[in-house]
Motif scaffolding. Structure first.
Motif, mmCIF file in Angstrom:
data_model
loop_
_atom_site.group_PDB
_atom_site.id
_atom_site.type_symbol
_atom_site.label_atom_id
_atom_site.label_comp_id
_atom_site.label_asym_id
_atom_site.label_seq_id
_atom_site.Cartn_x
_atom_site.Cartn_y
_atom_site.Cartn_z
ATOM 1 N N UNK A 16 0.837 -1.199 0.000
ATOM 2 C CA UNK A 16 0.000 0.000 0.000
ATOM 3 C C UNK A 16 0.879 1.259 0.000
ATOM 4 N N UNK A 17 2.046 1.177 -0.643
ATOM 5 C CA UNK A 17 2.960 2.320 -0.643
ATOM 6 C C UNK A 17 2.380 3.470 -1.470
ATOM 7 N N UNK A 18 3.007 4.627 -1.368
ATOM 8 C CA UNK A 18 2.501 5.808 -2.078
ATOM 9 C C UNK A 18 2.593 5.631 -3.587
ATOM 10 N N UNK A 19 3.591 4.869 -4.072
ATOM 11 C CA UNK A 19 3.702 4.626 -5.517
ATOM 12 C C UNK A 19 2.484 3.866 -6.034
ATOM 13 N N UNK A 40 -0.370 5.470 -8.454
ATOM 14 C CA UNK A 40 -0.496 4.842 -9.769
ATOM 15 C C UNK A 40 -1.914 4.326 -9.983
ATOM 16 N N UNK A 41 -2.521 3.764 -8.922
ATOM 17 C CA UNK A 41 -3.893 3.281 -9.046
ATOM 18 C C UNK A 41 -4.857 4.438 -9.300
ATOM 19 N N UNK A 42 -4.649 5.525 -8.584
ATOM 20 C CA UNK A 42 -5.522 6.680 -8.784
ATOM 21 C C UNK A 42 -5.370 7.236 -10.201
ATOM 22 N N UNK A 43 -4.135 7.265 -10.710
ATOM 23 C CA UNK A 43 -3.904 7.774 -12.067
ATOM 24 C C UNK A 43 -4.569 6.886 -13.111
ATOM 25 N N UNK A 101 -6.998 3.680 -3.843
ATOM 26 C CA UNK A 101 -6.702 2.244 -3.822
ATOM 27 C C UNK A 101 -7.544 1.558 -2.758
ATOM 28 N N UNK A 102 -8.260 0.476 -3.114
ATOM 29 C CA UNK A 102 -9.161 -0.182 -2.164
ATOM 30 C C UNK A 102 -8.424 -1.146 -1.234
ATOM 31 N N UNK A 103 -9.103 -1.557 -0.200
ATOM 32 C CA UNK A 103 -8.624 -2.643 0.650
ATOM 33 C C UNK A 103 -9.025 -3.970 0.006
ATOM 34 N N UNK A 104 -8.337 -5.039 0.412
ATOM 35 C CA UNK A 104 -8.611 -6.335 -0.202
ATOM 36 C C UNK A 104 -10.016 -6.809 0.130
ATOM 37 N N UNK A 105 -10.824 -6.962 -0.923
ATOM 38 C CA UNK A 105 -12.205 -7.431 -0.803
ATOM 39 C C UNK A 105 -12.616 -7.914 -2.191
ATOM 40 N N UNK A 122 -11.010 -5.848 -7.689
ATOM 41 C CA UNK A 122 -10.703 -6.712 -8.825
ATOM 42 C C UNK A 122 -9.992 -5.932 -9.922
ATOM 43 N N UNK A 123 -10.316 -4.644 -10.075
ATOM 44 C CA UNK A 123 -9.577 -3.805 -11.033
ATOM 45 C C UNK A 123 -8.139 -3.618 -10.570
ATOM 46 N N UNK A 124 -7.960 -3.402 -9.268
ATOM 47 C CA UNK A 124 -6.595 -3.287 -8.745
ATOM 48 C C UNK A 124 -5.812 -4.570 -9.000
ATOM 49 N N UNK A 125 -6.439 -5.708 -8.737
ATOM 50 C CA UNK A 125 -5.771 -6.986 -8.957
ATOM 51 C C UNK A 125 -5.323 -7.126 -10.409
ATOM 52 N N UNK A 126 -6.175 -6.725 -11.330
ATOM 53 C CA UNK A 126 -5.815 -6.805 -12.752
ATOM 54 C C UNK A 126 -4.664 -5.861 -13.068
ATOM 55 N N UNK A 127 -4.656 -4.691 -12.445
ATOM 56 C CA UNK A 127 -3.583 -3.736 -12.701
ATOM 57 C C UNK A 127 -2.250 -4.242 -12.192
ATOM 58 N N UNK A 128 -2.223 -5.042 -11.130
ATOM 59 C CA UNK A 128 -0.959 -5.619 -10.658
ATOM 60 C C UNK A 128 -0.259 -6.381 -11.771
#
Length: 707
Positions: A170-173, A177-180, A186-190, A197-203
């Motif tokens: 959950x670092x600032x980078x 990057x997620x917000x951009x 950035x959401x918490x894991x759920x 799920x969008x965050x997971x795909x972005x990883x």
């Protein structure tokens, strides 16, 4: 005239990777190391060079040298010894951890947990792939290493999010990057949250961005050096999901596709999964799979030889090359028993390159592995939600001895599907629109789709579709009703002569279980297998008093729906037939799945293997060669200990009969057994070459020379 790739040598290379501990410099003797590598008949040796620890006199500030390096240049010395021995060199780098001194100067390079704290491993800190350690420092290291040394390849280890089973970053980078990318915090894991799920795909996408950056850097500094980033698939979903490893996204930026199959708690057939999957993504690129002789928790302790032979034979049988990982070689305390069996295996492969090198699968059946479904049906618990469905279908093809390929859900395209007559989609719920369109065209054009449960019901991010393809094919509607976690339920065989029940024998019922999806429409009325509600004393118990153990009612709801769709056909099971078969080892259900394949109009077997036991089979060809490999999974130790038990012995099987349909217009000049190292007699009957394997231990390959 097309140019030959400078990395073509990797397609047939036998490779060893040596991992050095940070203080191994004191014991590192390049000449002895090279002699050790030569004893395995390797073509290339990879060894630790930089990243966590530098084994050369680096001039980059904060790049920590091995404490015992002194004024030596072990990288240069080892390269010289390898060159003299005619062995190519591969640089192993690791960008996963930041030393404390560097973290003090650049805390923004480090991963942070949800509370904002640095994440520690072995007294170092986890690096964030979105930070400067990856995007600045690692690039400087690559430029220095390749500017100074003539490596033939560069391999990265543990370049991922959350390495070494650490927590989400959950670092600032990551947050910025997620917000951009999304416009959201950035959401918490759920996993029920679409934003997570969008965050997971972005990883996955962010790791691919770094892989591309490395690819461009290496090509600029030393273009003849092959870039080989590491990843994993399926059985290690807990590692690859959190890590952001998806070779669909990284393979375009790699000169060789590398997967890892070292975790021995995984199913014994995991190397076969990875080899098949890799060849389905990049058939023409070199492909390697990292294997080891040790256990994941006890890295200095060897695995029994029979297991290692079954493990490694799957890699070469399905068209990839093994990378043997050796760690702790310089250790004072070491289990040397694992080395000689691997040495023998490598020598065998070096001697029998014609049986494995450059071969391509001849299968016309494909099984889809859906990473989208793995993550987006229930990413927090993907094994019961999706992976066990896939495992069951994979086991069904093995148990039925049908040669098959694996296909990524992101490679469901008209060109890929054109190779196949049958496609299996076990609970492949989450697919993108392009994949659904390709499936429609495949079936309408004459292919058979075998699907189950929620297949095609969702888009790639797990959102329900308004008009799922399965319902379109069946002319049915979804009632939105699911009968959950069925126990003691049955399927009543309505028509014993139906193609699904060939070879089942004298039974009126088959066991079913899991979640039953309830549809409505003409195509849902049973004509082959009808649903029998659970026979139990209390709903959900799975038990009944013997005096009351009888079937009161057979419904008209179909458990095996079929449909003719223009030139093709669908077989759909609205329940997890593969998962139930896999969990309980139900051979009848495996037979039903096999029958769904064999009954495909216009399909006929290219290979038949008969004999007792549980096998995996591969049918491969190149030019004037055709190879059949039979891998024996018949091993004791089937009782439940809470963990997959090591294979200490494979039960040998005698007189395995193999029948191979010869390509049209081709004749067989000769046939030999690669493992037994002897010629084999054969006869030709009705277009099939018939031969036998007198004794099958771990594996055997029949190599045919054609004219």
């Amino acid at each position: 005239m097309s140019q030959i790739s400078p990395h073509e040598w990797l397609k047939s290379a036998l490779i060893m990777i040596m991992t050095m501990r940070e203080d191994d410099a004191a014991k590192w003797e390049p000449e002895k190391l090279v002699e050790f590598a030569k004893s395995f008949s390797v073509d290339a040796l990879g060894f630790s060079v930089a990243g966590i620890t530098a084994f050369y006199p680096t001039e980059i500030p904060l790049h920590r040298r091995s404490p015992s390096l002194g004024d030596r240049d072990l990288v240069g010395e080892t390269l010289k010894a390898l060159n003299e021995a005619g062995i190519k060199a591969i640089a192993r780098i690791d960008s996963s951890l930041v030393p404390r001194g560097m973290a003090a100067d650049h805390p923004e390079w480090c991963a942070r947990d949800e509370a904002g704290k640095l994440i520690s491993v072995h007294g170092l800190y986890v690096a964030c792939p979105n930070g400067g350690y990856y995007h600045e420092f690692a690039i400087k290291v690559v430029r220095e290493v390749l500017g100074r040394y003539a490596f033939s390849g560069m391999w990265s280890n543990a370049a991922q999010f959350s390495p070494w089973h650490t927590r989400v970053c959950y670092c600032s980078n990551c947050q910025s990057k997620f917000r951009a990318d999304t416009g959201h915090a950035m959401p918490k894991e759920n996993w029920s949250d679409p934003l997570w799920r969008r965050y997971n795909e972005l990883r996955y996408r962010w790791i691919a961005e770094w892989v591309e950056l490395m690819d461009k850097t290496i090509a600029e500094v030393r273009p003849e050096c092959a870039w080989m980033p590491l990843a994993q698939v399926m059985e290690s979903w807990d590692h690859s999901q959190k890590g952001g490893w998806d070779i669909d996204y990284t393979a375009p930026f790699a000169d060789m596709v590398i997967l890892e199959a070292q975790r021995r708690y995984a199913n014994l057939w995991w190397p076969g999964v990875e080899a098949r999957y890799m060849r389905g993504i990049e058939e023409d690129k070199p492909g390697g799979i990292v294997v080891s002789y040790f256990l994941p928790w006890w890295r200095l302790y060897s695995v029994p030889e029979p297991e290692n032979r079954v493990w490694m034979s799957q890699v070469v049988a399905h068209g990839c090359r093994p990378w043997l990982h050796v760690t702790g070689f310089f250790s004072e305390h070491f289990d040397r028993r694992g080395l000689e069996p691997m040495r023998k295996m490598y020598k065998f492969l070096a001697k029998n390159r014609d049986a494995y090198d450059g071969m391509k699968s001849q299968a016309d059946v494909a099984l889809v592995y859906s990473r989208f479904s793995q993550d987006n049906l229930n990413g927090g618990q993907p094994e019961p939600a999706y992976i066990n469905h896939f495992r069951g279908a994979y086991n069904a093809m093995m148990q039925q001895r049908i040669p098959f390929d694996l296909l990524s859900d992101k490679r469901i395209t008209p060109s890929q599907l054109g190779k196949y007559k049958v496609l299996l989609l076990p609970n492949g719920a989450c697919l993108n629109d392009a994949a659904v369109d390709a499936l429609r065209a495949f079936v309408e054009g004459g292919g058979r789709l075998i699907a189950s449960s929620e297949a095609t019901f969702r888009n790639e991010l797990g959102e329900l579709r308004e008009h799922p393809l399965i319902l379109e094919f069946l002319g049915a509607e979804d009632t939105q009703t699911v009968e959950r976690d069925l126990k003691a339920a049955y399927g009543r065989i309505i028509d014993p002569s139906h193609f699904l029940f060939e070879g089942i024998g004298d039974t009126d019922v088959l066991p079913i279980g899991g979640d039953l999806k309830v549809l409505k429409g003409p195509g849902t009325r049973a004509d082959a297998l009808a649903y029998v509600p659970p026979v139990e004393g209390e709903r959900g118990s799975g038990f009944s008093v013997p005096e009351y153990n009888f079937i009161e009612r057979v419904s008209t709801y179909s458990l095996a729906m079929t449909a003719q769709v223009k030139q093709g056909s669908l077989v759909y099971f609205p329940w997890p037939i593969e998962q139930v078969a896999h969990h309980y080892g139900l051979a009848d259900l495996f037979q039903v799945i096999g029958n769904a394949v064999r009954s495909t109009p216009g399909w006929s077997p290219k290979l038949r293997v008969t004999g007792p036991g549980f096998y995996d089979v591969a049918l491969m060809a190149k030019d004037d060669r055709l190879a059949v490999t039979v891998i024996n999974f018949s091993a004791p130790g089937s009782f439940n200990s809470g963990h997959r038990r090591l294979v200490h012995e494979v039960m040998p099987v005698s007189e395995v009969q193999v029948e191979i349909r010869l390509p049209e217009g081709r004749r067989c000049r000769s046939a030999r057994l690669a493992v037994a190292a002897e010629e084999v007699t054969f006869e030709i009957e009705d277009g099939f070459l018939k031969a036998r394997i007198p004794k099958l231990t771990e594996f055997e390959t029949i190599l045919l020379s054609l004219e």
